[in-house]
Design an enzyme around this catalytic site. Structure first.
Site, PDB file in Angstrom:
ATOM      1  N   LYS A  78     129.143 -13.071-118.510  1.00 24.74           N
ATOM      2  CA  LYS A  78     128.491 -12.653-119.751  1.00 24.74           C
ATOM      3  C   LYS A  78     129.192 -11.419-120.308  1.00 24.74           C
ATOM      4  CE  LYS A  78     123.872 -11.532-121.595  1.00 24.74           C
ATOM      5  NZ  LYS A  78     122.440 -11.396-121.290  1.00 24.74           N
ATOM      6  N   SER A 158     119.080 -13.838-124.204  1.00 30.27           N
ATOM      7  CA  SER A 158     120.372 -13.503-124.768  1.00 30.27           C
ATOM      8  C   SER A 158     121.550 -14.152-124.028  1.00 30.27           C
ATOM      9  CB  SER A 158     120.548 -11.975-124.746  1.00 30.27           C
ATOM     10  OG  SER A 158     120.582 -11.494-123.407  1.00 30.27           O
ATOM     11  N   SER A 182     115.870 -13.057-120.613  1.00 36.05           N
ATOM     12  CA  SER A 182     117.189 -13.501-121.075  1.00 36.05           C
ATOM     13  C   SER A 182     118.007 -14.303-120.070  1.00 36.05           C
ATOM     14  CB  SER A 182     118.014 -12.295-121.543  1.00 36.05           C
ATOM     15  OG  SER A 182     117.514 -11.799-122.751  1.00 36.05           O
TER      16      SER A 182
END
Length: 490
Positions: A78, A158, A182
């Site tokens: 990420k 997210s 998330s």
């Protein structure tokens, strides 16, 4: 040879140890898959040369019999994690060109265990969002589509890039992070497994901060076993992060015994929210029946402060964000927009560098921390947070784990016009309590909606008792069956 990208982490690790293929061959298969999946927009930075270099080093270690826990396994990272010499932007324009001179503790742990880096994954800007639509690099598309449709859907947020990449088989597993859901919400939307460990289980050093008292690193993978393997490598105490906890990291894989006889599973009555879709209610009941059939005792519990969790979260998180994001001013790194003087430069840089959602949360956070409103909002939200934690502590006196839905719906359509941000915030209704209390939670694929989209169930555990979560999640996974890959359209 079977398609190497179809293998789980556990299967790939076994194949590598038996020399059925090499780490280089495995990595090359993933590089090709990544290149063919551009339509998903899951990766914002691809690192094929570095991946092959790391795979070659893994092959050398495998040949010598010195393999690490994740030796030769290709992972996506990420964009929230700082990676030495490789762009780390939190998918924000304001961090344009930032390539850190250091490695985050979590990614360093993974590389120390032999993992291979395929690239950096898309996400909501500064992890602020539940649909991966706030990224400066554009929205990620969910690899899943509803039956008979060609409509793009969100992967959740997210960590949408992480979840989409794992579901689409363009990485074996991915790092993610969870501030209010998330990891768990995108996992539920994409038919993957995502665990948010207890706050302090993984170091936050080198992760670009959103809300420091809520952020926690965790993996998104295809199976519960893979999540156990990855978390074992990610977790550690770290002297550079005083909130990381000095506790031994268990062998989570060993917890997958399949035996939950006598376990007490709590069902919180407050999670039966108004207007909950019938298929979510049905899925929840199915999960209850599966655990009961495996020998667990089902206990109704009450978490009375649940109804205050979402509003309290959306005071605490923006308040911390407004403080954390004050460092981005165009002076030392990232974007700089010239101005007539330094104040003008600050203003222009921040106005151009931050997206609308980030600006919204900075404004909210600054407001609730201001002198006239601190007591009315921030202080009160922190008191609610304490009461939420006490709710869970009381509940866990009588149960071992708690079962809830992971999301209030299946993945919704991309680019739907939402004028009220609160509608998006409600996606976190089942997940934020876990962050507010600092507890571990895992989302497991448990079925599909009427139109064929993945749905997930969430298990919540006691602090630092991820082993019980993994054991119970493994039983749910066995009952539901491991979800197949989505039909390829990209």
């Amino acid at each position: 040879m079977t398609d190497l990208t179809a293998l789980t982490i556990a299967e790939a690790r076994e194949g590598l140890s038996k020399k059925e293929f090499t780490a280089t061959e495995l990595t090359e298969a993933y590089i090709s898959a990544v290149d063919a999946a551009g339509d998903l927009n899951a990766y914002i930075t691809k690192t094929p040369e570095k991946a092959l270099e790391m795979a070659k080093a893994s092959d050398e270690r495998l040949a010598k019999g010195g393999a690490g826990n994740l030796e030769g396994i290709p992972l996506g990272v990420k964009d929230l994690y700082c990676t030495k010499g490789i762009g780390s932007h939190a998918c924000s324009h304001i961090l344009d060109g930032f390539a850190p001179e250091y490695e985050s503790t979590v990614t360093q742990n993974l590389w120390d265990d032999g993992a291979v880096m395929l690239g950096k994954l898309n996400m909501d800007e500064f992890a602020m969002g539940s649909a991966n639509e706030t990224s400066y690099y554009g929205a990620v598309k969910n690899p899943w589509r509803a039956n008979g449709e060609e409509i793009d859907r969100v992967p959740g947020g997210s960590s949408g890039g992480s979840a989409a990449a794992v579901a689409a088989r363009i990485c074996a597993g991915a790092t993610a992070s969870d501030t209010g859901g998330s990891i768990r919400q995108p996992a539920a939307f994409t038919g993957t497994v995502g665990i948010k460990p207890t706050y302090g289980r993984c170091s936050r050093w080198g992760m670009i901060a959103f809300a420091s008292s809520l952020d926690q690193a965790g993996p998104i993978t295809r199976t519960v076993r893979d999540a156990a393997i990855m978390l074992k490598s990610m977790a550690s105490v770290d002297k550079k992060d005083t909130t990381s906890v000095d506790l031994p990291v268990p062998d989570y894989e060993a917890a997958l015994t399949g035996d939950i006889k006598g376990m007490r599973v709590g069902i919180p009555k407050e999670y039966r929210v108004d207007n909950m879709p019938e298929e979510i209610e049905k899925l929840w009941q199915q999960g209850i029946d599966w655990l009961k059939a495996a020998g667990a005792e089902i206990v109704e519990i009450s978490l009375p402060m649940t109804k205050y969790a979402l509003p309290a979260y959306y005071i605490v998180a923006p308040a911390e964000a407004s403080s954390n994001l004050a460092r981005y001013d165009g002076v030392k790194y990232g974007l700089r927009v010239p101005g007539e003087d330094i104040v003008d430069m600050y203003e222009k840089t921040r106005a151009e560098g931050f997206g609308d959602e980030v600006k919204r949360r900075i404004l909210i956070g600054t407001y609730v921390l201001s002198a006239g409103y601190y007591d009315a909002y921030y202080l009160r939200a922190q008191k609610i947070r304490t009461l939420i934690k006490q709710d869970f502590e009381k509940a866990f006196e009588g149960v071992d784990t708690i079962l809830t839905p992971a999301t209030p719906s299946a993945a919704f359509e991309l680019n739907r016009k939402v004028t009220d941000p609160v509608e998006n915030y409600l996606n976190d209704i089942f997940t934020v309590t876990v962050n507010m209390a600092g507890l571990p939670g895992i989302s497991v694929p448990a079925g599909q909606s009427s139109n064929g989209l993945p749905l997930g169930l969430q298990l919540i555990g006691k602090a630092f008792d991820e082993e019980t979560l993994f054991r119970t999640a493994g039983v749910l996974e066995d009952a539901a069956g491991i979800m197949d890959a989505p039909t390829k359209w990209w």
